[in-house]
Scaffold this motif. Structure first.
Motif, PDB file in Angstrom:
ATOM      1  N   ILE A 269     -24.082  43.652   3.137  1.00 37.21           N
ATOM      2  CA  ILE A 269     -25.237  42.649   2.899  1.00 37.21           C
ATOM      3  C   ILE A 269     -25.809  42.839   1.859  1.00 37.21           C
ATOM      4  O   ILE A 269     -26.338  43.926   1.369  1.00 37.21           O
ATOM      5  CB  ILE A 269     -26.283  43.052   4.020  1.00 37.21           C
ATOM      6  N   LEU A 270     -25.657  41.954   0.973  1.00 35.93           N
ATOM      7  CA  LEU A 270     -26.431  41.982  -0.695  1.00 35.93           C
ATOM      8  C   LEU A 270     -27.753  41.927  -0.407  1.00 35.93           C
ATOM      9  O   LEU A 270     -28.118  41.051   0.275  1.00 35.93           O
ATOM     10  CB  LEU A 270     -25.699  40.744  -1.369  1.00 35.93           C
ATOM     11  N   ALA A 271     -28.394  42.838  -0.899  1.00 41.38           N
ATOM     12  CA  ALA A 271     -29.625  43.024  -0.719  1.00 41.38           C
ATOM     13  C   ALA A 271     -30.600  42.957  -1.986  1.00 41.38           C
ATOM     14  O   ALA A 271     -31.902  43.888  -1.859  1.00 41.38           O
ATOM     15  CB  ALA A 271     -29.926  44.484   0.055  1.00 41.38           C
ATOM     16  N   GLU A 272     -29.967  42.179  -2.872  1.00 45.70           N
ATOM     17  CA  GLU A 272     -30.923  41.901  -4.081  1.00 45.70           C
ATOM     18  C   GLU A 272     -32.132  41.112  -4.022  1.00 45.70           C
ATOM     19  O   GLU A 272     -33.165  41.210  -4.806  1.00 45.70           O
ATOM     20  CB  GLU A 272     -30.126  41.598  -5.321  1.00 45.70           C
ATOM     21  N   GLU A 273     -31.881  40.179  -2.953  1.00 42.53           N
ATOM     22  CA  GLU A 273     -33.091  39.047  -3.123  1.00 42.53           C
ATOM     23  C   GLU A 273     -34.158  39.591  -2.281  1.00 42.53           C
ATOM     24  O   GLU A 273     -34.124  40.744  -2.027  1.00 42.53           O
ATOM     25  CB  GLU A 273     -32.238  38.047  -2.142  1.00 42.53           C
ATOM     26  N   ALA A 274     -35.081  38.498  -2.211  1.00 42.19           N
ATOM     27  CA  ALA A 274     -36.391  38.777  -1.447  1.00 42.19           C
ATOM     28  C   ALA A 274     -36.071  39.048   0.036  1.00 42.19           C
ATOM     29  O   ALA A 274     -35.239  38.591   0.545  1.00 42.19           O
ATOM     30  CB  ALA A 274     -37.438  37.633  -1.335  1.00 42.19           C
ATOM     31  N   PRO A 275     -36.972  39.998   0.627  1.00 41.87           N
ATOM     32  CA  PRO A 275     -36.485  40.440   2.190  1.00 41.87           C
ATOM     33  C   PRO A 275     -36.613  39.295   2.992  1.00 41.87           C
ATOM     34  O   PRO A 275     -35.591  39.155   3.997  1.00 41.87           O
ATOM     35  CB  PRO A 275     -37.605  41.489   2.479  1.00 41.87           C
ATOM     36  N   GLU A 276     -37.463  38.221   2.832  1.00 42.47           N
ATOM     37  CA  GLU A 276     -37.290  36.920   3.790  1.00 42.47           C
ATOM     38  C   GLU A 276     -36.089  36.172   3.726  1.00 42.47           C
ATOM     39  O   GLU A 276     -35.382  35.840   4.546  1.00 42.47           O
ATOM     40  CB  GLU A 276     -38.411  35.972   3.317  1.00 42.47           C
ATOM     41  N   THR A 277     -35.447  36.136   2.322  1.00 43.03           N
ATOM     42  CA  THR A 277     -34.355  35.552   2.013  1.00 43.03           C
ATOM     43  C   THR A 277     -33.042  36.194   2.924  1.00 43.03           C
ATOM     44  O   THR A 277     -32.248  35.584   3.503  1.00 43.03           O
ATOM     45  CB  THR A 277     -33.998  35.376   0.521  1.00 43.03           C
ATOM     46  N   ILE A 278     -32.937  37.705   2.611  1.00 46.23           N
ATOM     47  CA  ILE A 278     -31.823  38.370   3.216  1.00 46.23           C
ATOM     48  C   ILE A 278     -32.116  38.352   4.664  1.00 46.23           C
ATOM     49  O   ILE A 278     -30.962  37.965   5.295  1.00 46.23           O
ATOM     50  CB  ILE A 278     -32.035  39.788   2.910  1.00 46.23           C
ATOM     51  N   PHE A 279     -33.160  38.147   5.366  1.00 46.41           N
ATOM     52  CA  PHE A 279     -33.287  38.235   6.835  1.00 46.41           C
ATOM     53  C   PHE A 279     -33.031  36.967   7.257  1.00 46.41           C
ATOM     54  O   PHE A 279     -32.001  36.641   8.262  1.00 46.41           O
ATOM     55  CB  PHE A 279     -34.861  38.541   7.258  1.00 46.41           C
ATOM     56  N   ALA A 280     -33.043  35.831   6.696  1.00 45.53           N
ATOM     57  CA  ALA A 280     -32.826  34.338   6.985  1.00 45.53           C
ATOM     58  C   ALA A 280     -31.193  34.362   7.020  1.00 45.53           C
ATOM     59  O   ALA A 280     -30.665  33.590   7.837  1.00 45.53           O
ATOM     60  CB  ALA A 280     -33.453  33.398   6.105  1.00 45.53           C
ATOM     61  N   LYS A 281     -30.739  34.943   5.794  1.00 47.79           N
ATOM     62  CA  LYS A 281     -29.181  34.618   5.854  1.00 47.79           C
ATOM     63  C   LYS A 281     -28.448  35.204   6.861  1.00 47.79           C
ATOM     64  O   LYS A 281     -27.518  35.033   7.262  1.00 47.79           O
ATOM     65  CB  LYS A 281     -28.931  35.180   4.474  1.00 47.79           C
ATOM     66  N   HIS A 282     -28.906  36.758   7.281  1.00 49.34           N
ATOM     67  CA  HIS A 282     -28.204  37.424   8.204  1.00 49.34           C
ATOM     68  C   HIS A 282     -28.647  37.608   9.431  1.00 49.34           C
ATOM     69  O   HIS A 282     -28.006  38.348  10.404  1.00 49.34           O
ATOM     70  CB  HIS A 282     -28.150  38.702   7.542  1.00 49.34           C
ATOM     71  N   CYS A 283     -29.828  37.306   9.825  1.00 52.01           N
ATOM     72  CA  CYS A 283     -30.662  37.287  11.124  1.00 52.01           C
ATOM     73  C   CYS A 283     -31.030  35.939  11.635  1.00 52.01           C
ATOM     74  O   CYS A 283     -32.356  35.704  11.950  1.00 52.01           O
ATOM     75  CB  CYS A 283     -31.351  38.298  11.247  1.00 52.01           C
TER      76      CYS A 283
END
Length: 136
Positions: A120-134
């Motif tokens: 999981i690429l985790a460089e972006e903002a937490p909200e963006t990462i969450f939206a992409k993966h959950c």
């Protein structure tokens, strides 16, 4: 899995909120135990934290939060200032990252060889990462 500051705790909190889980972070538990730790157990926990050793449990599939060392150091330094964590100096963070990479490499290799590793690429903002993966 992921190094300190990669976002795994933030994403766990987001999932706990979304799905009604209870999230308790290991770092949070250890820091509570260390406050005023004068007992043998408290000194042992302190020693483990300083040596950056921490056991990690992994289930049938491994999710690795992957971001740069610079990002992780920046995030942990920020949280250390916000939460007043005395153990989060830049040197201590770099030592924890070195230990993390050394200890986790065999685990990541194992899961990768079994095609059970999800990066999981985790460089972006937490909200963006969450939206992409959950998103369910």
């Amino acid at each position: 899995m992921g190094g300190p500051g990669c976002g795994k705790g933030t994403q766990c909190k987001n999932m706990a909120t979304k799905y009604g889980f209870c999230h308790v972070g290991l770092g949070q538990l250890l820091r509570q135990r260390l406050k005023g730790a004068r007992s043998g157990a408290g000194r042992s926990v302190t020693s483990c934290c300083r040596s950056s050793w921490c056991p990690q449990w992994t289930g049938p599939q491994c999710h690795q939060f992957d971001c740069s060392t610079e990002t992780m150091v920046r995030r942990v330094l920020h949280w250390g200032q916000v939460e007043h964590w005395a153990d989060d100096s830049e040197l201590a963070i770099c030592q924890r990252l070195d230990t993390h990479y050394t200890l986790c490499e065999p685990v990541l290799t194992f899961y990768q060889q079994k095609t059970l590793l999800q990066n999981i690429l985790a460089e972006e903002a937490p909200e963006t990462i969450f939206a992409k993966h959950c998103c369910h």
